[in-house]
Write a protein that holds these residues in place. Structure first.
Motif, PDB file in Angstrom:
ATOM      1  N   GLN A  15      63.405 112.279   7.121  1.00  0.00           N
ATOM      2  CA  GLN A  15      62.842 113.573   7.508  1.00  0.00           C
ATOM      3  C   GLN A  15      61.492 113.776   6.826  1.00  0.00           C
ATOM      4  O   GLN A  15      61.425 114.004   5.618  1.00  0.00           O
ATOM      5  CB  GLN A  15      63.793 114.710   7.108  1.00  0.00           C
ATOM      6  N   SER A  16      60.432 113.614   7.580  1.00  0.00           N
ATOM      7  CA  SER A  16      59.070 113.875   7.116  1.00  0.00           C
ATOM      8  C   SER A  16      58.771 113.179   5.787  1.00  0.00           C
ATOM      9  O   SER A  16      58.341 113.798   4.814  1.00  0.00           O
ATOM     10  CB  SER A  16      58.837 115.388   6.977  1.00  0.00           C
ATOM     11  N   VAL A  17      58.995 111.873   5.772  1.00  0.00           N
ATOM     12  CA  VAL A  17      58.807 111.081   4.557  1.00  0.00           C
ATOM     13  C   VAL A  17      57.370 110.584   4.456  1.00  0.00           C
ATOM     14  O   VAL A  17      56.849 109.980   5.398  1.00  0.00           O
ATOM     15  CB  VAL A  17      59.781 109.883   4.548  1.00  0.00           C
ATOM     16  N   SER A  18      56.741 110.845   3.328  1.00  0.00           N
ATOM     17  CA  SER A  18      55.393 110.344   3.058  1.00  0.00           C
ATOM     18  C   SER A  18      55.420 109.552   1.754  1.00  0.00           C
ATOM     19  O   SER A  18      55.967 110.013   0.753  1.00  0.00           O
ATOM     20  CB  SER A  18      54.391 111.498   2.934  1.00  0.00           C
TER      21      SER A  18
ATOM     22  N   ARG B 146      71.944 107.959  -2.940  1.00  0.00           N
ATOM     23  CA  ARG B 146      73.332 107.653  -2.602  1.00  0.00           C
ATOM     24  C   ARG B 146      73.412 106.997  -1.227  1.00  0.00           C
ATOM     25  O   ARG B 146      72.439 106.950  -0.482  1.00  0.00           O
ATOM     26  CB  ARG B 146      74.171 108.933  -2.636  1.00  0.00           C
ATOM     27  N   ASN B 147      74.582 106.478  -0.893  1.00  0.00           N
ATOM     28  CA  ASN B 147      74.793 105.923   0.443  1.00  0.00           C
ATOM     29  C   ASN B 147      74.449 106.968   1.494  1.00  0.00           C
ATOM     30  O   ASN B 147      74.867 108.122   1.390  1.00  0.00           O
ATOM     31  CB  ASN B 147      76.248 105.484   0.608  1.00  0.00           C
ATOM     32  N   GLY B 148      73.679 106.556   2.497  1.00  0.00           N
ATOM     33  CA  GLY B 148      73.286 107.493   3.535  1.00  0.00           C
ATOM     34  C   GLY B 148      72.045 108.294   3.231  1.00  0.00           C
ATOM     35  O   GLY B 148      71.627 109.135   4.036  1.00  0.00           O
ATOM     36  N   ALA B 149      71.416 108.031   2.073  1.00  0.00           N
ATOM     37  CA  ALA B 149      70.213 108.791   1.700  1.00  0.00           C
ATOM     38  C   ALA B 149      69.007 108.426   2.548  1.00  0.00           C
ATOM     39  O   ALA B 149      68.049 109.198   2.638  1.00  0.00           O
ATOM     40  CB  ALA B 149      69.901 108.582   0.220  1.00  0.00           C
ATOM     41  N   GLY B 150      69.032 107.217   3.151  1.00  0.00           N
ATOM     42  CA  GLY B 150      67.913 106.797   3.989  1.00  0.00           C
ATOM     43  C   GLY B 150      67.150 105.600   3.456  1.00  0.00           C
ATOM     44  O   GLY B 150      66.098 105.243   3.992  1.00  0.00           O
ATOM     45  N   LYS B 151      67.685 104.942   2.421  1.00  0.00           N
ATOM     46  CA  LYS B 151      66.969 103.828   1.786  1.00  0.00           C
ATOM     47  C   LYS B 151      66.708 102.689   2.767  1.00  0.00           C
ATOM     48  O   LYS B 151      65.573 102.203   2.889  1.00  0.00           O
ATOM     49  CB  LYS B 151      67.760 103.315   0.575  1.00  0.00           C
ATOM     50  N   SER B 152      67.750 102.224   3.442  1.00  0.00           N
ATOM     51  CA  SER B 152      67.575 101.096   4.369  1.00  0.00           C
ATOM     52  C   SER B 152      66.666 101.466   5.529  1.00  0.00           C
ATOM     53  O   SER B 152      65.830 100.658   5.961  1.00  0.00           O
ATOM     54  CB  SER B 152      68.937 100.635   4.899  1.00  0.00           C
ATOM     55  N   THR B 153      66.794 102.676   6.031  1.00  0.00           N
ATOM     56  CA  THR B 153      65.942 103.112   7.148  1.00  0.00           C
ATOM     57  C   THR B 153      64.482 103.171   6.715  1.00  0.00           C
ATOM     58  O   THR B 153      63.580 102.801   7.490  1.00  0.00           O
ATOM     59  CB  THR B 153      66.389 104.483   7.670  1.00  0.00           C
ATOM     60  N   LEU B 154      64.242 103.599   5.499  1.00  0.00           N
ATOM     61  CA  LEU B 154      62.881 103.624   4.974  1.00  0.00           C
ATOM     62  C   LEU B 154      62.262 102.228   5.014  1.00  0.00           C
ATOM     63  O   LEU B 154      61.118 102.048   5.452  1.00  0.00           O
ATOM     64  CB  LEU B 154      62.894 104.149   3.529  1.00  0.00           C
ATOM     65  N   LEU B 155      63.026 101.218   4.612  1.00  0.00           N
ATOM     66  CA  LEU B 155      62.512  99.852   4.616  1.00  0.00           C
ATOM     67  C   LEU B 155      62.336  99.327   6.042  1.00  0.00           C
ATOM     68  O   LEU B 155      61.379  98.603   6.323  1.00  0.00           O
ATOM     69  CB  LEU B 155      63.454  98.938   3.837  1.00  0.00           C
ATOM     70  N   LEU B 156      63.243  99.688   6.932  1.00  0.00           N
ATOM     71  CA  LEU B 156      63.128  99.253   8.332  1.00  0.00           C
ATOM     72  C   LEU B 156      61.876  99.837   8.986  1.00  0.00           C
ATOM     73  O   LEU B 156      61.180  99.162   9.743  1.00  0.00           O
ATOM     74  CB  LEU B 156      64.371  99.675   9.112  1.00  0.00           C
ATOM     75  N   VAL B 157      61.582 101.090   8.689  1.00  0.00           N
ATOM     76  CA  VAL B 157      60.377 101.723   9.232  1.00  0.00           C
ATOM     77  C   VAL B 157      59.123 101.104   8.614  1.00  0.00           C
ATOM     78  O   VAL B 157      58.153 100.792   9.301  1.00  0.00           O
ATOM     79  CB  VAL B 157      60.423 103.241   9.003  1.00  0.00           C
TER      80      VAL B 157
ATOM     81  N   GLU C  13      69.311 112.744   1.445  1.00  0.00           N
ATOM     82  CA  GLU C  13      69.469 113.263   2.806  1.00  0.00           C
ATOM     83  C   GLU C  13      68.212 113.046   3.650  1.00  0.00           C
ATOM     84  O   GLU C  13      67.761 113.920   4.383  1.00  0.00           O
ATOM     85  CB  GLU C  13      69.858 114.745   2.767  1.00  0.00           C
ATOM     86  N   GLY C  14      67.641 111.842   3.518  1.00  0.00           N
ATOM     87  CA  GLY C  14      66.504 111.466   4.342  1.00  0.00           C
ATOM     88  C   GLY C  14      65.162 111.998   3.894  1.00  0.00           C
ATOM     89  O   GLY C  14      64.156 111.794   4.589  1.00  0.00           O
ATOM     90  N   ARG C  15      65.122 112.640   2.757  1.00  0.00           N
ATOM     91  CA  ARG C  15      63.862 113.180   2.242  1.00  0.00           C
ATOM     92  C   ARG C  15      63.545 112.583   0.874  1.00  0.00           C
ATOM     93  O   ARG C  15      64.451 112.307   0.085  1.00  0.00           O
ATOM     94  CB  ARG C  15      63.930 114.708   2.101  1.00  0.00           C
TER      95      ARG C  15
END
Length: 247
Positions: free
Chosen positions: A23-26, A40-51, A216-218
């Motif tokens: 969510q609006s990560v800079s 924590r699990n689900g915080a968005g770590k893997s998605t951050l790397l994929l993006v 939580e994605g931020r």
């Protein structure tokens, strides 16, 4: 410092999931840094790397490479892969060729290197990761630690300036973890950057010079390990209290 990679107000929501993964990560990633991403699990770590690696295209926001927006065409992504490499959490998701040599040479050849240039790149990466004795081995016959180092070497054979690593030390014994971290250190000493998503708090505290905290994605903090460890509120977002007790 000049940013190698910049994420600007990036958001991503996986279909069917109730909440956004990011969510609006800079975030600005500069050269020569040891960066750890915690959460924590689900915080968005893997998605951050994929993006950041271009595998997932953000639904909002932009990713910049050396000050220019990432182009998601085939040629644009090839350029991104020349500078940014991703090591996945499970080596088995990354190793697909019959032999170590074939697997490590695939990336350089796919980037357009000649056979001789690819051979040199593979040899350099094999030396860096201490896998020269494994080049003729079948990938399915490797141990877990060997697979982790070979997967890492395969990415480094493409000579990225920025290495994104998703939990690669998880499940490895102490010796194998130390071998992998030594490779990270060699890359940073040579002017590269390593961004490591991990749950290993001991490694994060001892190795990182910058910590990114996701919740939580931020992104809720970008700070030194000392600052994160001194903040009870941040620690509570990253892991339960018992996880902070070092052996």
């Amino acid at each position: 410092m000049t940013a190698v990679l910049t994420l600007e107000a990036v958001s991503y929501h996986f279909p069917g999931h109730p909440t956004p993964a990011l969510q609006s990560v800079s975030l600005s990633i500069s050269a020569g840094r040891r960066i750890v991403v915690l959460g924590r699990n689900g915080a968005g770590k893997s998605t951050l790397l994929l993006v950041a690696s271009g595998i997932v295209r953000p639904q909002q926001g932009r990713v910049w490479l050396h000050g220019a927006p990432v182009d998601y065409s085939r040629s644009g992504l090839r350029r991104l892969r020349q500078h940014v490499g991703l090591v996945m959490q499970s080596p088995d998701d990354q190793l697909f060729s019959a032999s170590v040599w074939q697997d490590m040479s695939f990336g350089p050849l796919n980037l357009g290197l000649s056979a001789e240039e690819a051979r040199q790149a593979v040899q350099e990466a094999a030396v860096l990761c201490d896998v020269t004795d494994l080049l003729d081995r079948p990938t399915h016959a490797l141990s877990g630690g060997q697979k982790a180092r070979v997967a890492l070497a395969g990415v480094l054979a493409m000579r990225p300036q920025c290495l994104l690593v998703d939990e690669v030390t998880a499940g490895l014994d102490l010796w194998a973890r130390q071998q992998v971290v030594r490779v990270f250190d060699r890359l940073v000493v040579a002017g590269g950057t390593v961004v490591l998503a991990t749950h290993d708090l001991v490694l994060a505290r001892r190795w990182a010079d910058l910590v990114v905290v996701l919740h939580e994605g931020r992104i809720v903090a970008v700070a030194s390990p000392a600052e994160v460890w001194a903040d009870p509120a941040l620690r509570a977002l990253i892991a339960p209290s018992e996880a902070w007790e070092e052996p």
